[in-house]
Scaffold this motif. Structure first.
Motif, mmCIF file in Angstrom:
data_model
loop_
_atom_site.group_PDB
_atom_site.id
_atom_site.type_symbol
_atom_site.label_atom_id
_atom_site.label_comp_id
_atom_site.label_asym_id
_atom_site.label_seq_id
_atom_site.Cartn_x
_atom_site.Cartn_y
_atom_site.Cartn_z
ATOM 1 N N GLN A 15 0.851 -1.188 0.000
ATOM 2 C CA GLN A 15 0.000 0.000 0.000
ATOM 3 C C GLN A 15 0.889 1.241 0.000
ATOM 4 O O GLN A 15 1.443 1.609 1.046
ATOM 5 N N PRO A 16 1.038 1.901 -1.140
ATOM 6 C CA PRO A 16 1.920 3.082 -1.213
ATOM 7 C C PRO A 16 1.521 4.183 -0.237
ATOM 8 O O PRO A 16 2.380 4.853 0.333
ATOM 9 N N TYR A 17 0.212 4.368 -0.021
ATOM 10 C CA TYR A 17 -0.241 5.474 0.811
ATOM 11 C C TYR A 17 -0.002 5.232 2.306
ATOM 12 O O TYR A 17 0.089 6.169 3.100
ATOM 13 N N SER A 18 0.083 3.950 2.707
ATOM 14 C CA SER A 18 0.311 3.624 4.120
ATOM 15 C C SER A 18 1.738 3.162 4.385
ATOM 16 O O SER A 18 2.188 3.159 5.537
ATOM 17 N N GLY A 19 2.429 2.761 3.314
ATOM 18 C CA GLY A 19 3.787 2.251 3.463
ATOM 19 C C GLY A 19 3.846 0.841 4.007
ATOM 20 O O GLY A 19 4.921 0.340 4.361
ATOM 21 N N ARG A 20 2.685 0.145 4.061
ATOM 22 C CA ARG A 20 2.641 -1.200 4.628
ATOM 23 C C ARG A 20 2.647 -2.270 3.540
ATOM 24 O O ARG A 20 2.102 -2.070 2.449
ATOM 25 N N ARG A 21 3.249 -3.408 3.891
ATOM 26 C CA ARG A 21 3.191 -4.599 3.049
ATOM 27 C C ARG A 21 2.292 -5.615 3.754
ATOM 28 O O ARG A 21 2.508 -5.910 4.935
ATOM 29 N N LEU A 22 1.297 -6.128 3.025
ATOM 30 C CA LEU A 22 0.277 -6.974 3.647
ATOM 31 C C LEU A 22 0.165 -8.323 2.953
ATOM 32 O O LEU A 22 0.352 -8.438 1.736
ATOM 33 N N CYS A 23 -0.194 -9.329 3.736
ATOM 34 C CA CYS A 23 -0.535 -10.626 3.159
ATOM 35 C C CYS A 23 -1.964 -10.549 2.628
ATOM 36 O O CYS A 23 -2.684 -9.582 2.886
ATOM 37 N N LYS A 24 -2.365 -11.575 1.920
ATOM 38 C CA LYS A 24 -3.697 -11.596 1.321
ATOM 39 C C LYS A 24 -4.796 -11.437 2.368
ATOM 40 O O LYS A 24 -5.704 -10.602 2.219
ATOM 41 N N ASP A 25 -4.731 -12.207 3.438
ATOM 42 C CA ASP A 25 -5.786 -12.185 4.454
ATOM 43 C C ASP A 25 -5.857 -10.835 5.170
ATOM 44 O O ASP A 25 -6.951 -10.314 5.424
ATOM 45 N N CYS A 26 -4.712 -10.273 5.503
ATOM 46 C CA CYS A 26 -4.708 -8.988 6.196
ATOM 47 C C CYS A 26 -5.172 -7.862 5.285
ATOM 48 O O CYS A 26 -5.796 -6.898 5.757
ATOM 49 N N PHE A 27 -4.870 -7.972 4.001
ATOM 50 C CA PHE A 27 -5.353 -6.969 3.048
ATOM 51 C C PHE A 27 -6.874 -7.000 2.971
ATOM 52 O O PHE A 27 -7.538 -5.959 3.029
ATOM 53 N N ILE A 28 -7.449 -8.199 2.850
ATOM 54 C CA ILE A 28 -8.905 -8.339 2.788
ATOM 55 C C ILE A 28 -9.544 -7.809 4.076
ATOM 56 O O ILE A 28 -10.539 -7.089 4.032
ATOM 57 N N ASP A 29 -8.944 -8.133 5.215
ATOM 58 C CA ASP A 29 -9.464 -7.639 6.497
ATOM 59 C C ASP A 29 -9.376 -6.118 6.572
ATOM 60 O O ASP A 29 -10.271 -5.468 7.131
ATOM 61 N N ASP A 30 -8.301 -5.551 6.031
ATOM 62 C CA ASP A 30 -8.110 -4.103 6.064
ATOM 63 C C ASP A 30 -9.182 -3.393 5.244
ATOM 64 O O ASP A 30 -9.732 -2.368 5.665
ATOM 65 N N VAL A 31 -9.490 -3.928 4.056
ATOM 66 C CA VAL A 31 -10.544 -3.346 3.220
ATOM 67 C C VAL A 31 -11.891 -3.448 3.940
ATOM 68 O O VAL A 31 -12.650 -2.476 4.006
ATOM 69 N N ARG A 32 -12.180 -4.612 4.500
ATOM 70 C CA ARG A 32 -13.453 -4.808 5.198
ATOM 71 C C ARG A 32 -13.573 -3.896 6.416
ATOM 72 O O ARG A 32 -14.668 -3.423 6.732
ATOM 73 N N ARG A 33 -12.455 -3.639 7.081
ATOM 74 C CA ARG A 33 -12.482 -2.742 8.239
ATOM 75 C C ARG A 33 -12.910 -1.333 7.828
ATOM 76 O O ARG A 33 -13.759 -0.710 8.484
ATOM 77 N N ARG A 34 -12.347 -0.845 6.733
ATOM 78 C CA ARG A 34 -12.705 0.501 6.268
ATOM 79 C C ARG A 34 -14.158 0.565 5.805
ATOM 80 O O ARG A 34 -14.851 1.548 6.039
ATOM 81 N N VAL A 35 -14.609 -0.500 5.151
ATOM 82 C CA VAL A 35 -16.004 -0.549 4.708
ATOM 83 C C VAL A 35 -16.930 -0.566 5.920
ATOM 84 O O VAL A 35 -17.960 0.120 5.936
ATOM 85 N N ARG A 36 -16.568 -1.330 6.929
ATOM 86 C CA ARG A 36 -17.398 -1.396 8.134
ATOM 87 C C ARG A 36 -17.473 -0.031 8.826
ATOM 88 O O ARG A 36 -18.547 0.381 9.288
ATOM 89 N N GLU A 37 -16.350 0.677 8.884
ATOM 90 C CA GLU A 37 -16.343 2.000 9.516
ATOM 91 C C GLU A 37 -17.276 2.962 8.788
ATOM 92 O O GLU A 37 -18.023 3.717 9.411
ATOM 93 N N GLU A 38 -17.231 2.939 7.444
ATOM 94 C CA GLU A 38 -18.116 3.810 6.668
ATOM 95 C C GLU A 38 -19.569 3.355 6.804
ATOM 96 O O GLU A 38 -20.481 4.181 6.923
#
Length: 319
Positions: A15-38
């Motif tokens: 993720q260029p904007y966060s500077g983080r490198r993520l595995c597949k599962d953590c990436f999916i969880d990260d997207v779902r977290r933002r969707v849940r917050e919205e």
């Protein structure tokens, strides 16, 4: 290299904007977290019924999958529109969309411009060109899509209509309306949209903090085969939005996180804009009865049909 979140699995995405490198599962969880917050801010978690506007593309599939992971899928109804564009909205894509939604436990209903308006998008464009008009296809499509989606929301008694607009779309919309000086349209944006008519089912955007490239990767990791053919009308006549999109991508490339900052900063000031802007009920179109812009007697959709020769000319004298 290991994932920056779980520290155990191999990272597969950066993720260029966060500077983080993520595995597949953590990436999916990260997207779902933002969707849940919205979704929580927008009232989706408390809604009894939500209509999902879906096309079969990566954004709508990500929308359906993420929401089905945080709310009961029985509360979700997907709605698909066939615009009537030659070589687009292919039958096989619609069949795949239905299968994915069935697997998620989400009901799918559909309609078309031809069925609801009387004309396909191709027919609208052809008629307008025959009259020497220089109207972009997106002008026709955007307005009538919003009309059909809102009508579908009313029919199924939805509390909310959720669209698949992502972070890129939201940033573009903010800049386009700023360039046009359209403050009244800006009022409707923000993390908690403003409802200006009882005839509107409030529209929300759960993906508005998720980059478009992230919805692509989410759909890829989930194994979705999505429609990736761009609408042919976009390349034929680039709109202001398309030009703004290209400019914002250049800025994002040089300064990762720029689009996120545009949306987040706008959210901070949106409440102030709303508090200092008139909120009177939108007027109704004298032809179709749908809400229209302030100062208009006839909505843009009906005006387009009249000018294109697809509706009785006499209505022009009402405006």
């Amino acid at each position: 290299m290991k994932c920056d979140i779980c520290k155990s699995k191999d990272a597969v995405i950066y993720q260029p904007y966060s500077g983080r490198r993520l595995c597949k599962d953590c990436f999916i969880d990260d997207v779902r977290r933002r969707v849940r917050e919205e979704a929580e801010k927008q009232g989706i978690l408390k809604a009894n019924k939500v209509l999902l506007a879906v096309s079969g593309g990566k954004d709508s599939l990500t929308l359906a999958d993420t929401l089905a992971s945080i709310v009961n899928p029985k509360k979700l109804i997907a709605f698909n529109i066939v615009e009537g564009i030659s070589g687009y909205n292919r039958k096989e894509a619609a069949m795949k969309l239905k299968k994915y939604l069935d697997d998620l436990g989400i009901e799918l209903i559909s309609s078309s411009f031809k069925e609801e308006v009387g004309y396909s998008l191709d027919e609208m464009i052809s008629s307008s060109k025959n009259r020497g008009l220089n109207i972009a296809a997106c002008t026709f499509c955007g307005g009538f899509r919003r009309k059909l989606i809102n009508n579908a929301g009313w029919k199924v008694k939805a509390d909310l209509v959720a669209t698949g607009h992502n972070l890129d779309d939201e940033a573009q919309t903010i800049i386009v309306n700023l360039l046009r000086g359209d403050i009244k349209r800006l009022v409707r944006l923000g993390d908690v949209p403003l409802k200006l008519s009882d005839r509107f089912v409030l529209r929300v955007k759960p993906l508005r903090k998720v980059y478009e490239w992230e919805t692509t990767m989410y759909a890829y990791f989930k194994g979705f085969e999505f429609q990736d053919v761009e609408c042919p009308y976009i390349s034929q006549k680039p709109t202001l939005r398309a030009r703004v999109r290209d400019l914002l991508y250049l800025i994002e490339e040089k300064n990762p996180g720029s689009l996120m900052r545009i949306v987040e900063e706008f959210d901070l000031i949106s409440d102030n804009i709303k508090n200092n802007t008139s909120r009177e009920e939108l007027p109704r179109c004298k032809i179709c009865g749908d809400p229209t812009s302030y100062g208009r007697d006839i909505c843009k959709n009906c005006e387009l049909l009249i000018k294109s020769g697809l509706m009785d000319q006499k209505y022009l004298f009402m405006s």
